[in-house]
Scaffold this motif. Structure first.
Motif, PDB file in Angstrom:
ATOM      1  N   THR A  62      82.212 -16.577 102.714  1.00 45.59           N
ATOM      2  CA  THR A  62      81.368 -17.343 101.806  1.00 45.59           C
ATOM      3  C   THR A  62      80.023 -16.648 101.708  1.00 45.59           C
ATOM      4  O   THR A  62      79.388 -16.368 102.736  1.00 45.59           O
ATOM      5  N   LEU A  63      79.602 -16.361 100.489  1.00 42.43           N
ATOM      6  CA  LEU A  63      78.272 -15.811 100.265  1.00 42.43           C
ATOM      7  C   LEU A  63      77.367 -16.945  99.819  1.00 42.43           C
ATOM      8  O   LEU A  63      77.588 -17.559  98.773  1.00 42.43           O
ATOM      9  N   ASN A  64      76.369 -17.234 100.619  1.00 46.65           N
ATOM     10  CA  ASN A  64      75.439 -18.327 100.352  1.00 46.65           C
ATOM     11  C   ASN A  64      74.139 -17.765  99.790  1.00 46.65           C
ATOM     12  O   ASN A  64      73.482 -16.933 100.424  1.00 46.65           O
ATOM     13  N   TYR A  65      73.784 -18.234  98.600  1.00 45.81           N
ATOM     14  CA  TYR A  65      72.530 -17.799  97.995  1.00 45.81           C
ATOM     15  C   TYR A  65      72.130 -18.818  96.939  1.00 45.81           C
ATOM     16  O   TYR A  65      72.861 -19.753  96.626  1.00 45.81           O
ATOM     17  N   PHE A  66      70.950 -18.616  96.384  1.00 48.17           N
ATOM     18  CA  PHE A  66      70.469 -19.490  95.325  1.00 48.17           C
ATOM     19  C   PHE A  66      71.271 -19.264  94.038  1.00 48.17           C
ATOM     20  O   PHE A  66      72.005 -18.285  93.912  1.00 48.17           O
ATOM     21  N   GLY A  67      71.074 -20.140  93.079  1.00 52.32           N
ATOM     22  CA  GLY A  67      71.757 -20.000  91.805  1.00 52.32           C
ATOM     23  C   GLY A  67      71.144 -18.967  90.888  1.00 52.32           C
ATOM     24  O   GLY A  67      71.562 -18.836  89.741  1.00 52.32           O
ATOM     25  N   LEU A  68      70.170 -18.221  91.385  1.00 52.07           N
ATOM     26  CA  LEU A  68      69.494 -17.173  90.629  1.00 52.07           C
ATOM     27  C   LEU A  68      70.083 -15.814  90.986  1.00 52.07           C
ATOM     28  O   LEU A  68      70.749 -15.676  92.010  1.00 52.07           O
ATOM     29  N   PRO A  69      69.812 -14.779  90.182  1.00 54.26           N
ATOM     30  CA  PRO A  69      70.266 -13.437  90.575  1.00 54.26           C
ATOM     31  C   PRO A  69      69.661 -13.001  91.908  1.00 54.26           C
ATOM     32  O   PRO A  69      70.378 -12.668  92.851  1.00 54.26           O
ATOM     33  N   GLY A  70      68.320 -13.003  91.973  1.00 51.12           N
ATOM     34  CA  GLY A  70      67.617 -12.732  93.219  1.00 51.12           C
ATOM     35  C   GLY A  70      68.145 -11.543  93.991  1.00 51.12           C
ATOM     36  O   GLY A  70      68.466 -10.489  93.433  1.00 51.12           O
ATOM     37  N   ARG A  71      68.258 -11.738  95.302  1.00 49.21           N
ATOM     38  CA  ARG A  71      68.767 -10.693  96.186  1.00 49.21           C
ATOM     39  C   ARG A  71      70.260 -10.861  96.471  1.00 49.21           C
ATOM     40  O   ARG A  71      70.796 -10.193  97.351  1.00 49.21           O
ATOM     41  N   GLY A  72      70.917 -11.736  95.724  1.00 51.02           N
ATOM     42  CA  GLY A  72      72.339 -11.957  95.947  1.00 51.02           C
ATOM     43  C   GLY A  72      73.244 -11.369  94.886  1.00 51.02           C
ATOM     44  O   GLY A  72      74.433 -11.159  95.127  1.00 51.02           O
ATOM     45  N   GLU A  73      72.693 -11.078  93.705  1.00 49.16           N
ATOM     46  CA  GLU A  73      73.537 -10.683  92.574  1.00 49.16           C
ATOM     47  C   GLU A  73      74.325  -9.410  92.833  1.00 49.16           C
ATOM     48  O   GLU A  73      75.529  -9.341  92.548  1.00 49.16           O
ATOM     49  N   ALA A  74      73.669  -8.396  93.358  1.00 50.36           N
ATOM     50  CA  ALA A  74      74.359  -7.119  93.562  1.00 50.36           C
ATOM     51  C   ALA A  74      75.513  -7.269  94.551  1.00 50.36           C
ATOM     52  O   ALA A  74      76.593  -6.686  94.361  1.00 50.36           O
ATOM     53  N   THR A  75      75.311  -8.055  95.601  1.00 57.45           N
ATOM     54  CA  THR A  75      76.379  -8.254  96.584  1.00 57.45           C
ATOM     55  C   THR A  75      77.524  -9.056  95.993  1.00 57.45           C
ATOM     56  O   THR A  75      78.700  -8.782  96.278  1.00 57.45           O
ATOM     57  N   ARG A  76      77.220 -10.042  95.179  1.00 58.10           N
ATOM     58  CA  ARG A  76      78.283 -10.791  94.493  1.00 58.10           C
ATOM     59  C   ARG A  76      79.187  -9.844  93.710  1.00 58.10           C
ATOM     60  O   ARG A  76      80.417  -9.894  93.806  1.00 58.10           O
TER      61      ARG A  76
END
Length: 201
Positions: A6-20
C-alpha cells in the motif's frame, strides 16, 4: 515485491506521483491510498511525513528511496553506475524544485512564489533543461527509454498543473521550459504510462 503493498500519500501529485507511476510501470499490484489533510492529521503517520510504503508487515519512508526501489522493479533505474549517477542527479534536482515549490503552500499572496520563480526555481529548471539537452539523441534524460529521472520531472510538471500552490502558474514549465514538456509528452506515450493514467481517468 512482497505479496501486499500500500502506498500512502495525499491526493495530490506531491512527492508520491512518480512512485505511483513507477510501481504501476513495474506491473505491481498495490493499493493507492490517497488521503486528505484531515485524514492525514488523524492517521498514525501524522507529523512524520508521507509517502509511506507498507509491504507485508513493514513500513518504508523517504520518497526518493521509494522511487528508486520502484524504478528498479520496473527497469526504470539503470544498472550501469554512470547512468545511475546521471539519473540520481536529475531526480535530486527535481526534488529540489519540489521542495522550493512547497514553500508556496498556504501563502496569502504570490510574494514567495515570485521570488522563487525568479530565483531558485528558475535556476533549478534551467539545470534540468541543460541536462535534457545533453542527451540530444533522445526525448528522455538518460539513454533512449524512460527512467525515474523522467518520472520525477513529470511529477514536477504535474505539481505545477495541480494548482494548489499559491502564486505558481499552472503553465510555468510550458512557458519557460518547453523541452521538458516534450519529454513529458514522450513519457505519456509510453504504453505502460498511458495505461496507468487511463486507469485513473
Amino acid at each position: 515485491m512482497p505479496s501486499t503493498a500500500t502506498l500512502n500519500y495525499f491526493g495530490l501529485p506531491g512527492r508520491g506521483e512518480a512512485t505511483r507511476v513507477a510501481l504501476a510501470y513495474a506491473g505491481k499490484d498495490f493499493e493507492d491510498n490517497r488521503m486528505g489533510f484531515p485524514e492525514y492529521g488523524a492517521c498514525k503517520w501524522a507529523g512524520k511525513g508521507l509517502p509511506v510504503l507498507e509491504m507485508d508487515d513493514a513500513e518504508y519512508t523517504q520518497s526518493t528511496a521509494l522511487l528508486r526501489y520502484a524504478g528498479k522493479l520496473g527497469g526504470l533505474y539503470p544498472d550501469d553506475a554512470l547512468a545511475a549517477l546521471k539519473v540520481d542527479e536529475i531526480v535530486m534536482i527535481a526534488e529540489d524544485v519540489l521542495t522550493n515549490m512547497f514553500k508556496c503552500m498556504g501563502q496569502e499572496d504570490d510574494t514567495v512564489a515570485k521570488g522563487l520563480l525568479e530565483g531558485k526555481i528558475k535556476t533549478l529548471v534551467d539545470m534540468l533543461t541543460s541536462k535534457l539537452a545533453a542527451n540530444p539523441s533522445s526525448k528522455f534524460f538518460v539513454g533512449n527509454s524512460p527512467t525515474i529521472a523522467d518520472l520525477q520531472v513529470h511529477a514536477v510538471i504535474k505539481n505545477f498543473e495541480a494548482n494548489f500552490l499559491t502564486g505558481l502558474p499552472t503553465t510555468h514549465i510550458a512557458d519557460t521550459a518547453p523541452t521538458l514538456m516534450e519529454m513529458q509528452a514522450a513519457l505519456l506515450e509510453d504504453p505502460k504510462v498511458k495505461a496507468y493514467y487511463a486507469s485513473k481517468a
